[in-house]
Design a protein around this motif. Structure first.
Motif, PDB file in Angstrom:
ATOM      1  N   PHE A 132      -2.033  12.430 -31.433  1.00  0.00           N
ATOM      2  CA  PHE A 132      -2.162  11.582 -30.250  1.00  0.00           C
ATOM      3  C   PHE A 132      -1.164  11.987 -29.173  1.00  0.00           C
ATOM      4  O   PHE A 132      -1.457  11.925 -27.980  1.00  0.00           O
ATOM      5  N   SER A 133       0.030  12.406 -29.586  1.00  0.00           N
ATOM      6  CA  SER A 133       1.018  12.840 -28.597  1.00  0.00           C
ATOM      7  C   SER A 133       0.556  14.121 -27.919  1.00  0.00           C
ATOM      8  O   SER A 133       0.801  14.330 -26.721  1.00  0.00           O
ATOM      9  N   ALA A 134      -0.150  14.986 -28.680  1.00  0.00           N
ATOM     10  CA  ALA A 134      -0.696  16.207 -28.081  1.00  0.00           C
ATOM     11  C   ALA A 134      -1.804  15.876 -27.084  1.00  0.00           C
ATOM     12  O   ALA A 134      -1.975  16.578 -26.076  1.00  0.00           O
ATOM     13  N   VAL A 135      -2.569  14.820 -27.355  1.00  0.00           N
ATOM     14  CA  VAL A 135      -3.598  14.382 -26.405  1.00  0.00           C
ATOM     15  C   VAL A 135      -2.952  14.003 -25.075  1.00  0.00           C
ATOM     16  O   VAL A 135      -3.426  14.395 -24.002  1.00  0.00           O
ATOM     17  N   VAL A 136      -1.841  13.271 -25.138  1.00  0.00           N
ATOM     18  CA  VAL A 136      -1.135  12.874 -23.907  1.00  0.00           C
ATOM     19  C   VAL A 136      -0.656  14.108 -23.148  1.00  0.00           C
ATOM     20  O   VAL A 136      -0.880  14.242 -21.938  1.00  0.00           O
ATOM     21  N   ARG A 137      -0.007  15.023 -23.870  1.00  0.00           N
ATOM     22  CA  ARG A 137       0.498  16.233 -23.207  1.00  0.00           C
ATOM     23  C   ARG A 137      -0.649  17.075 -22.652  1.00  0.00           C
ATOM     24  O   ARG A 137      -0.563  17.623 -21.545  1.00  0.00           O
ATOM     25  N   GLY A 138      -1.735  17.173 -23.431  1.00  0.00           N
ATOM     26  CA  GLY A 138      -2.876  17.979 -23.005  1.00  0.00           C
ATOM     27  C   GLY A 138      -3.543  17.437 -21.757  1.00  0.00           C
ATOM     28  O   GLY A 138      -3.903  18.190 -20.843  1.00  0.00           O
ATOM     29  N   ILE A 139      -3.720  16.125 -21.692  1.00  0.00           N
ATOM     30  CA  ILE A 139      -4.358  15.507 -20.521  1.00  0.00           C
ATOM     31  C   ILE A 139      -3.501  15.726 -19.272  1.00  0.00           C
ATOM     32  O   ILE A 139      -4.010  16.125 -18.212  1.00  0.00           O
ATOM     33  N   ASP A 140      -2.212  15.453 -19.401  1.00  0.00           N
ATOM     34  CA  ASP A 140      -1.334  15.602 -18.229  1.00  0.00           C
ATOM     35  C   ASP A 140      -1.284  17.051 -17.753  1.00  0.00           C
ATOM     36  O   ASP A 140      -1.308  17.321 -16.537  1.00  0.00           O
ATOM     37  N   TYR A 141      -1.228  17.990 -18.707  1.00  0.00           N
ATOM     38  CA  TYR A 141      -1.209  19.408 -18.315  1.00  0.00           C
ATOM     39  C   TYR A 141      -2.520  19.796 -17.649  1.00  0.00           C
ATOM     40  O   TYR A 141      -2.524  20.435 -16.581  1.00  0.00           O
ATOM     41  N   GLU A 142      -3.640  19.426 -18.266  1.00  0.00           N
ATOM     42  CA  GLU A 142      -4.945  19.854 -17.757  1.00  0.00           C
ATOM     43  C   GLU A 142      -5.224  19.257 -16.381  1.00  0.00           C
ATOM     44  O   GLU A 142      -5.784  19.932 -15.504  1.00  0.00           O
ATOM     45  N   ALA A 143      -4.831  18.002 -16.168  1.00  0.00           N
ATOM     46  CA  ALA A 143      -5.024  17.389 -14.854  1.00  0.00           C
ATOM     47  C   ALA A 143      -4.233  18.150 -13.790  1.00  0.00           C
ATOM     48  O   ALA A 143      -4.766  18.478 -12.713  1.00  0.00           O
TER      49      ALA A 143
END
Length: 476
Positions: free
Chosen positions: A220-231
């Motif tokens: 779940f923490s990777a989901v947060v990092r992934g979303i912020d990076y991809e945006a």
């Protein structure tokens, strides 16, 4: 909003179901067994073999559908999704395309004092693929086919989330529901719950942007990092005058960035067609209703009940509800008339959580709800202190000791006799003239010091609340 852009997020959650056997054969459904030992001609896709649908898989999917307020298709079918990948021995995956078991639901996600409603587009059943093994011990990659045919449900949200925090809260709620209705163990480290993340950005008032998908994000923490990076990556492309391309990307958590995997396929690229070796799925209305009626109380409802009826904070309620064993213990304590739910909450989130983190099965210990309630009520009434409660708790856990006997033998009962405590307080005050002067000169922390000295003089037996009142009265 990120840098003036609205972020649009949709999630596809793949949850492995904890059935005894795989979805289309009788091979054992279990993680961690020796490589390629739980396979047969059916899950390996050998010519001439015929799959047989595991009924439990359908039941589990419908239960999740009810939990997410979905409509249930009593008549549905399965389809072949055709693609080539080294861990897919049949070169197709049996899934569901246009008629999933569950459709058009929603999930209310509690976030502090706010509730965010996320639409659920569909829930369908499918089989898992194998697993590629990479190691420095050998050249190339090897394949473990044990996971082939493990049953999955895929929960597809609508693009209703607008921040990585909302996405994380949604995932935590989904995981909690899966555990409460007992259809998945949700062990992300074993891959039993995985997530594909769809992200796009656009200026407010403009149409949605082109979305990119990140595959199999494993925490779940990777989901947060992934979303912020991809945006931010997409915004950088747009701000530089470029165009975001629809593609599938891989999240590299070690590097903290996403990487291009392949151009994004559309549904027609998979050449879906009805699975010819399986019959139409027909679920009687009585079965659909039974599965709905037998659902337990769901996590969100528990959280709201704990806040409203027991006076817990949102944070404490959420942490208890997140682990079904903790929630059961709390509910059992409330059911026998506990007068101090906050103290029970503190014990569950403190000492009991430590024991559970050490791998101790709470229900195989001498601790019962009745004993925990007795300790909590004794602390609440002032009969014993919190520190003494810890001594009693440890005695119960180690030898199933009688609570009242432990208190008597170890002289743990708090002293609440005001005359005795006042005499002790006068002695401490007379021996600490500097602290008394400091208090009268406005240094209020001197009060805490004097009360502490009184507690020390009583060897911890004084009731701290009464002790403080007496010291304050004498100082004034």
């Amino acid at each position: 909003m990120i840098r003036g852009y609205e972020v649009v997020i949709g999630l596809e959650v793949h949850a492995e179901l904890n059935t005894a056997t795989k979805i289309y054969c009788s091979c054992k459904n279990s993680f961690g067994l020796e490589v390629n030992t739980q396979v047969c001609p059916i899950c390996m896709g050998m010519p001439g073999t015929l799959p047989t649908l595991n009924e439990k898989v359908v039941e589990y999917a419908i239960k999740m559908g009810h939990a997410l307020n979905c409509g249930i298709n009593r008549i549905s079918k399965q389809d072949r999704k055709n693609y080539f990948y080294p861990d897919l021995p049949k070169s197709y995956q049996i899934s569901q395309s246009d008629i999933p078991l569950c459709h058009d639901g929603y999930l209310d996600v509690v976030m502090g004092n706010d509730v965010k409603r996320v639409g659920i587009e569909r829930i369908h059943i499918e089989e898992d693929a194998g697993k590629l093994l990479h190691s420095d011990k050998f050249d190339g990659s090897l394949v473990d086919f044990n996971r082939c045919g493990v049953p999955l449900i895929e929960i597809v949200s609508k693009p209703d989330m607008r921040s990585s925090d909302e996405a994380k809260a949604y995932l935590e709620t989904i995981r909690s529901i899966l555990k409460y209705i007992d259809i998945s163990d949700c062990k992300m480290q074993e891959g039993s719950i995985r997530c594909d993340v769809n992200v796009s950005v656009h200026k407010p008032g403009e149409p949605f942007g082109t979305r990119c998908e990140m595959k199999n994000v494993n925490s779940f923490s990777a989901v947060v990092r992934g979303i912020d990076y991809e945006a931010n990556r997409q915004i950088d492309v747009i701000e530089a005058g470029g165009k975001v391309e629809q593609e599938t990307r891989r999240w590299n958590d070690a590097k903290g960035e996403s990487e291009t995997l392949r151009s994004k396929e559309d549904a027609q690229d998979y050449r879906y067609f009805p699975e010819p070796d399986l019959l139409t799925i027909v679920v009687p209305q009585e079965k659909v209703q039974y599965l709905k009626d037998t659902l337990p109380e769901l996590p969100n409802a528990k959280i709201m009940r704990y806040i409203k009826d027991c006076g817990l904070s949102y944070s404490d309620a959420s942490m208890i509800v997140d682990v079904p064993e903790k929630s059961k213990l709390f509910d059992d304590c409330m059911a026998i008339g506990c007068k101090s739910p906050k103290i029970i909450s503190n014990w569950i989130l403190g000492e009991i959580s430590k024991l559970m983190n050490d791998g101790i099965n709470l229900f195989e210990t001498p601790l019962t709800p009745e004993k925990l309630v007795k300790i909590a009520d004794y602390i609440s009434s002032g009969k014993i202190s919190t520190a003494s409660g810890k001594i009693v708790f440890d005695a119960v856990m180690q030898s199933d000791a009688d609570i009242d006997k432990v208190i008597e033998e170890k002289s743990l009962a708090q002293v609440s006799d005001t005359n005795e405590l006042e005499s002790l307080a006068k002695k401490v005050i007379s021996e600490n003239e500097k602290s008394v002067t400091d208090y009268k000169n406005g240094k209020t922390n001197a009060l805490g010091y004097l009360v502490g000295q009184c507690m020390k003089a009583s060897k911890g037996k004084a009731n701290p609340g009464i002790m403080k009142e007496i010291v304050l009265k004498l100082l004034q």
